[in-house]
Design an enzyme around this catalytic site. Sequence first.
Site, mmCIF file in Angstrom:
data_model
loop_
_atom_site.group_PDB
_atom_site.id
_atom_site.type_symbol
_atom_site.label_atom_id
_atom_site.label_comp_id
_atom_site.label_asym_id
_atom_site.label_seq_id
_atom_site.Cartn_x
_atom_site.Cartn_y
_atom_site.Cartn_z
ATOM 1 N N LYS A 1 0.933 -1.165 0.057
ATOM 2 C CA LYS A 1 0.201 0.092 0.048
ATOM 3 C C LYS A 1 0.824 1.304 0.052
ATOM 4 C CE LYS A 1 -2.112 1.853 3.558
ATOM 5 N NZ LYS A 1 -2.185 3.296 3.503
ATOM 6 N N ASP B 1 -13.046 15.175 -4.698
ATOM 7 C CA ASP B 1 -12.859 16.583 -5.245
ATOM 8 C C ASP B 1 -14.096 16.694 -6.414
ATOM 9 O OD1 ASP B 1 -11.917 18.909 -6.402
ATOM 10 O OD2 ASP B 1 -9.664 18.286 -5.923
ATOM 11 N N THR C 1 -10.495 4.926 10.475
ATOM 12 C CA THR C 1 -10.522 4.133 11.619
ATOM 13 C C THR C 1 -10.029 4.680 12.884
ATOM 14 O OG1 THR C 1 -8.425 3.361 11.003
ATOM 15 C CG2 THR C 1 -10.144 1.924 10.578
ATOM 16 N N ARG D 1 2.419 0.025 11.271
ATOM 17 C CA ARG D 1 3.330 0.056 12.279
ATOM 18 C C ARG D 1 3.745 -1.023 12.964
ATOM 19 N NH1 ARG D 1 0.780 5.439 14.500
ATOM 20 N NH2 ARG D 1 -0.979 4.441 13.223
ATOM 21 N N LYS E 1 -6.915 8.553 -1.524
ATOM 22 C CA LYS E 1 -8.251 8.985 -0.878
ATOM 23 C C LYS E 1 -8.775 10.355 -1.766
ATOM 24 C CE LYS E 1 -7.282 7.293 3.694
ATOM 25 N NZ LYS E 1 -5.864 7.084 3.382
ATOM 26 N N ASP F 1 -3.241 4.594 -2.067
ATOM 27 C CA ASP F 1 -4.234 4.894 -1.163
ATOM 28 C C ASP F 1 -4.015 6.636 -1.205
ATOM 29 O OD1 ASP F 1 -5.712 5.425 1.093
ATOM 30 O OD2 ASP F 1 -4.074 4.769 2.550
#
Length: 248
Positions: free
Chosen positions: A40, A72, A132, A224, A69, A67
């Site tokens: 990703k 617009d 999230t 992470r 997002k 990714d």
Amino acid sequence: MTSITNEKLAQRLMVALDYPDDASAREMIRKLEGIPCYMKVGMQLFYQAGPKFVEELKSLGYSVFLDLKMHDIPNTVKSGANSITKLGVDMFNVHAAGGSAMMSAAMQGVEEALAADSSLKRPWVIAVTQLTSTNELTMNEEIGIPGSVEDAVIRYAKLTAAAGLDGVVASPLEAEGIKSACGADFLTVTPGIRPAGSAADDQSRTKTPGQAINGGCDYIVVGRPITAAADPRAAALQILAEMEHGQA
């Protein structure tokens, strides 16, 4: 090198390459060599390394989730989706909050790119529902959306499906509800995955890898817990073991 016995399951693990530069990302890729996971690429890395890094990942045989997002006006998102499709990624996303016209425009951009070049592969296009890191208090009092987070996520998922997209990004807590509302083939891509015993960090709505797979998540996104681990490869293999246990 530890062998991967369940490659199909490994392909459902998306490793978030959240790095400030491509050199750091390449070092992580080296440590994970042989694990056929998705990679990703988010805003931080893409804005630094650009399309060439995505092309590099594809040349190494990885599936890529871009990714960015997009959110617009419809015409701008249509053009962006067209460019991303030409780049050859396997999946990219927009924000469901942009509305049905914007999401439909993204699909138009994809189709126009495919019509212009038959060698291109159609990417999966998914929409972000609620981040999230968002809890109900934030959603109600700051964003201004009433009700529960799950209600908002399901509403966005239905809007996404009606616009012709392939699935949504949502927390693992909502995956079963999304499948129930939109069908078993509607993709759920779920961040907020934390291995058993690990810290939640800035995520508000989390599950373990095993719980996520057991709950119907199609792809799990992990950053992470792998990339900040002392031994990222061992961490990734442990997550795969938890996924396999959840699938059993």
